[in-house]
Motif scaffolding. Structure first.
Motif, short mmCIF file in Angstrom:
data_model
loop_
_atom_site.label_atom_id
_atom_site.label_comp_id
_atom_site.label_asym_id
_atom_site.label_seq_id
_atom_site.Cartn_x
_atom_site.Cartn_y
_atom_site.Cartn_z
N THR A 144 4.15 1.38 -10.07
CA THR A 144 5.24 1.42 -9.11
C THR A 144 6.55 1.98 -9.68
O THR A 144 7.57 1.99 -9.00
CB THR A 144 5.52 0.02 -8.54
OG1 THR A 144 5.86 -0.87 -9.61
CG2 THR A 144 4.30 -0.51 -7.81
N ASP A 148 10.34 3.56 -4.28
CA ASP A 148 11.23 2.71 -3.49
C ASP A 148 10.40 1.64 -2.78
O ASP A 148 9.17 1.58 -2.92
CB ASP A 148 12.05 3.54 -2.50
CG ASP A 148 11.20 4.32 -1.51
OD1 ASP A 148 10.01 3.97 -1.31
OD2 ASP A 148 11.72 5.29 -0.93
N THR A 149 11.07 0.78 -2.04
CA THR A 149 10.40 -0.35 -1.41
C THR A 149 9.28 0.09 -0.48
O THR A 149 8.19 -0.49 -0.47
CB THR A 149 11.42 -1.20 -0.64
OG1 THR A 149 12.44 -1.66 -1.54
CG2 THR A 149 10.74 -2.41 0.00
#
Length: 205
Positions: A144, A148-149
């Motif tokens: 990850t 971003d989210t």
């Protein structure tokens, strides 16, 4: 088919970093590696992927079943997003790239050269490569990073789909992926730092 690790000892720069590592990972399950930076997570993942030999012990259920994603995204800068996926699909003997484009919302970028993408977009494309390998065991090192989210959620969804289809994954990550997974604290396998004469590997953490 399960991934099994028995009494594994691995080294970095000739120095044993982990000893006696053991776990069994059934199909359909994920295992998250925990431990401080430098503890040996990357070295363990590289060993599982067959990129460096173990000093001792046994790994079964790996080999050609493994798809490995590390810090480098493995992209060809002068190929488009679609061409990159097609390249890797051909390497692994598969043909389907549509699911990979959709899983990481890459269709708007399909004709963009990989070299022009942002760090997060490159990471999404690098992870999308996993979906065209056709391989059941994913070995992932901090997947990850740069995401971003929204992209982290895309990754988590792709991983859950992979597990639901009978795949498995070993993941080194410090974040919560939003679903239950077994964890392995590799600090409990830390080896005595004894230099082995004649032993060698690359200096990876």
């Amino acid at each position: 088919m399960e991934l099994r690790v028995d009494n594994l000892t691995i080294a970095r720069g000739g120095v044993p970093v982990l000893a006696g590592v053991h776990f069994v990972l059934p199909a359909g399950r994920a295992l998250v590696l925990r431990g401080p930076n430098g503890a040996g997570k990357t070295t363990l993942l590289r060993t599982l992927a067959g990129l460096q030999p173990a000093l001792s012990g046994q790994i079964s259920g790996a080999g050609e079943r493994i798809a490995y994603a590390a810090h480098a995204d493995g992209l060809k800068a002068m190929l488009s997003v679609t061409e990159n996926l097609q390249f890797w699909a051909e390497i692994f003997g598969t043909r389907e790239t549509d699911a990979a484009l959709d899983a990481y919302a890459l269709r708007p970028l399909a004709e963009r050269m990989a070299g022009t993408l942002s760090a997060g977009q490159k990471r999404r494309l690098g992870l999308a490569r996993l979906l065209v390998t056709g391989r059941p065991v994913w070995v992932l090192d901090e997947p990850t990073v740069s995401l971003d989210t929204a992209a982290v959620a895309q990754f988590a969804a792709a991983l859950q789909t992979h597990l639901a289809a009978g795949g498995s994954a070993v993941i080194a990550t410090h974040i919560d992926l939003g679903f239950k997974a077994a964890t392995l604290d590799i600090a409990s396998f830390r080896a005595a730092s004894t230099l082995l004469a004649g032993a060698s590997d690359e200096a990876f953490l």
